[in-house]
Design an enzyme around this catalytic site. Structure first.
Site, PDB file in Angstrom:
ATOM      1  N   HIS A 178       3.742   2.075 -16.109  1.00 23.23           N
ATOM      2  CA  HIS A 178       2.867   3.166 -15.685  1.00 23.23           C
ATOM      3  C   HIS A 178       3.584   3.992 -14.630  1.00 23.23           C
ATOM      4  O   HIS A 178       4.151   3.455 -13.693  1.00 23.23           O
ATOM      5  CB  HIS A 178       1.525   2.631 -15.184  1.00 23.23           C
ATOM      6  CG  HIS A 178       1.630   1.517 -14.197  1.00 23.23           C
ATOM      7  ND1 HIS A 178       2.022   0.247 -14.542  1.00 23.23           N
ATOM      8  CD2 HIS A 178       1.394   1.487 -12.861  1.00 23.23           C
ATOM      9  CE1 HIS A 178       2.018  -0.531 -13.470  1.00 23.23           C
ATOM     10  NE2 HIS A 178       1.661   0.204 -12.432  1.00 23.23           N
ATOM     11  N   ILE A 188       0.815  -1.220   0.000  1.00 21.55           N
ATOM     12  CA  ILE A 188       0.000   0.000   0.000  1.00 21.55           C
ATOM     13  C   ILE A 188       0.847   1.269   0.000  1.00 21.55           C
ATOM     14  O   ILE A 188       0.404   2.321  -0.454  1.00 21.55           O
ATOM     15  CB  ILE A 188      -0.962   0.002   1.209  1.00 21.55           C
ATOM     16  CG1 ILE A 188      -2.017   1.102   1.054  1.00 21.55           C
ATOM     17  CG2 ILE A 188      -0.187   0.132   2.522  1.00 21.55           C
ATOM     18  CD1 ILE A 188      -3.115   1.047   2.104  1.00 21.55           C
ATOM     19  N   SER A 212       2.539  -8.277 -15.040  1.00 23.78           N
ATOM     20  CA  SER A 212       3.402  -7.302 -15.692  1.00 23.78           C
ATOM     21  C   SER A 212       3.631  -7.668 -17.152  1.00 23.78           C
ATOM     22  O   SER A 212       3.639  -8.851 -17.523  1.00 23.78           O
ATOM     23  CB  SER A 212       4.750  -7.238 -14.972  1.00 23.78           C
ATOM     24  OG  SER A 212       5.726  -6.560 -15.734  1.00 23.78           O
ATOM     25  N   LEU A 250       5.012 -11.272   3.901  1.00 27.01           N
ATOM     26  CA  LEU A 250       4.440 -11.890   2.713  1.00 27.01           C
ATOM     27  C   LEU A 250       4.852 -13.343   2.560  1.00 27.01           C
ATOM     28  O   LEU A 250       4.174 -14.120   1.884  1.00 27.01           O
ATOM     29  CB  LEU A 250       4.846 -11.094   1.472  1.00 27.01           C
ATOM     30  CG  LEU A 250       3.999 -11.298   0.210  1.00 27.01           C
ATOM     31  CD1 LEU A 250       2.559 -10.900   0.465  1.00 27.01           C
ATOM     32  CD2 LEU A 250       4.575 -10.532  -0.963  1.00 27.01           C
ATOM     33  N   TYR A 285      12.704 -10.906 -12.917  1.00 22.48           N
ATOM     34  CA  TYR A 285      11.434 -10.291 -12.538  1.00 22.48           C
ATOM     35  C   TYR A 285      10.302 -10.854 -13.382  1.00 22.48           C
ATOM     36  O   TYR A 285       9.241 -11.230 -12.875  1.00 22.48           O
ATOM     37  CB  TYR A 285      11.537  -8.778 -12.725  1.00 22.48           C
ATOM     38  CG  TYR A 285      10.265  -8.016 -12.440  1.00 22.48           C
ATOM     39  CD1 TYR A 285       9.934  -7.623 -11.145  1.00 22.48           C
ATOM     40  CD2 TYR A 285       9.394  -7.676 -13.471  1.00 22.48           C
ATOM     41  CE1 TYR A 285       8.779  -6.906 -10.881  1.00 22.48           C
ATOM     42  CE2 TYR A 285       8.232  -6.968 -13.218  1.00 22.48           C
ATOM     43  CZ  TYR A 285       7.925  -6.585 -11.925  1.00 22.48           C
ATOM     44  OH  TYR A 285       6.768  -5.895 -11.679  1.00 22.48           O
ATOM     45  N   GLU A 329       6.335  -7.697 -18.438  1.00 27.32           N
ATOM     46  CA  GLU A 329       7.596  -8.434 -18.463  1.00 27.32           C
ATOM     47  C   GLU A 329       7.385  -9.936 -18.645  1.00 27.32           C
ATOM     48  O   GLU A 329       8.320 -10.655 -18.994  1.00 27.32           O
ATOM     49  CB  GLU A 329       8.378  -8.171 -17.178  1.00 27.32           C
ATOM     50  CG  GLU A 329       8.961  -6.785 -17.068  1.00 27.32           C
ATOM     51  CD  GLU A 329      10.280  -6.636 -17.802  1.00 27.32           C
ATOM     52  OE1 GLU A 329      11.033  -7.621 -17.902  1.00 27.32           O
ATOM     53  OE2 GLU A 329      10.557  -5.516 -18.275  1.00 27.32           O
TER      54      GLU A 329
END
Length: 348
Positions: free
Chosen positions: A197, A30, A143, A77, A167, A145
């Protein structure tokens, strides 16, 4: 964002009260660019918003405008138990997983960490949702990617995944696991395949922000030159504020799915530089120096342009800020930042 040491979901800040009819959302990551814009959007729609943050973290500059309106929970996480407790504390009906390393070149330096948080972390969160409430609607930040060096351009949701960066590989795993959980367990789980973005909330290591900051600083006499690598590298750039709206729309549909979110236009770094410097009345060629050492070489991806037709047709999503507007927004924000200290000194 890494949450390695969290053993519990400890509340560290509580926002305003809500009643039982308010839709509740939990956002991992966040405090980042996308997470903060998404939190603002959800608050505008009347949500009660909670966010997962790294244990021990206390500074959240992107959340300053809404600090007293969101609840922040410490969790790890990679610790499914702490995620379960975060879900139990927040009681969300929607979960947005935006927590992962986001600076792609750094994934070559930290491939294991990238894999842990972008791939395993997403799986851990899906498992926590299954354990707490399988009716929770889930958004996964995918993504462009994942396409690597694509066979076709522009790319659609059906384009084969061929990632080449650590990634991209980790994001491809997360993309596949979302689909697996959707098929196997019937979860309402969506992946948003977002192309580049940007916003003024990006760190300076991201190229558009680096260029905008350089143009602003040079125009104010605070910097002499801007050093860049490959001016011919191209990207499909959009505005983060537009793109988080697509995330929200995905979870409002009758059925889950995956969607590309992109401008559909390719622009070169040269286009970016020219627009930024022209906006402050400068000729970029007088101020930009090229350093071959900054070029990505074989790590540079090409032909990444997204076709967002599905998002436009099924979600009703529209891009509101185009390329030139985005560049001007970035430059104006950095001009304002750089002028602020001087203004403060003059007032003393």
């Amino acid at each position: 964002m890494g949450f390695r040491h969290g053993r519990h979901a400890r509340r560290i800040r509580r926002g305003g009260r809500d009643n039982g009819d308010v839709t509740r959302a939990l956002i991992t990551g966040i405090g980042g660019q996308d997470g903060s814009y998404l939190a603002e959007l959800l608050l505008e729609h009347g949500y009660a918003v909670a966010g997962v943050v790294k244990p021990g973290a206390s500074e959240f500059p992107n959340l300053e405008p809404i600090r007293d309106r969101v609840e922040l929970l410490e969790a790890d996480l990679l610790d499914q138990g702490s995620l379960v407790r975060a879900l139990e504390a927040a009681t969300p009906t929607e979960v947005y997983n935006l927590a992962a390393p986001s600076f792609v070149p750094a994934s070559w330096e930290r491939p294991v960490t990238t894999a842990e948080f972008a791939a395993v972390g997403a799986t851990s969160l899906l498992e926590a949702i299954r354990a707490v409430d399988p009716t929770i609607r889930f958004y996964q930040a995918s993504s462009s990617e994942i396409f690597g060096e694509p066979r076709e351009s522009p790319q659609t949701e059906e384009t084969p995944l061929e990632p080449v960066t650590p990634y991209g590989v980790a994001k491809a795993y997360a993309h596949f696991i979302v689909n697996s959980y959707r098929r196997q367990y019937g979860l309402f789980a969506c992946s948003g395949i977002l192309y580049n973005h940007e916003s003024p909330r990006r760190p300076l290591e991201f190229l558009p922000r680096k260029v905008a900051h350089g143009a602003a600083a040079i125009s104010l006499g605070l910097q002499d030159e801007l050093v860049l690598g490959d001016l011919d590298a191209r990207r499909d750039w959009g505005y983060a504020g537009d793109y988080v709206r697509a995330m929200w729309l995905m979870l409002q549909q009758d059925a889950p799915g995956d969607y590309i979110v992109a401008s559909g236009q390719s622009h070169s770094v040269r286009d970016l530089v020219q627009s930024a410097f022209a906006h402050v009345g400068l000729d970029w060629q007088e101020h930009v120096r090229l350093d071959p050492a900054l070029q990505r070489g074989t790590a540079e991806l090409h032909r990444l342009v997204g076709d967002a037709s599905k998002a436009r047709e099924q979600l009703g999503w529209r891009q509101e800020i185009g390329f030139e507007q985005l560049v001007h927004l970035l430059v104006d924000a950095d001009v304002g930042r750089l002028r602020a200290p001087a203004t403060s000194m003059q007032r003393r």
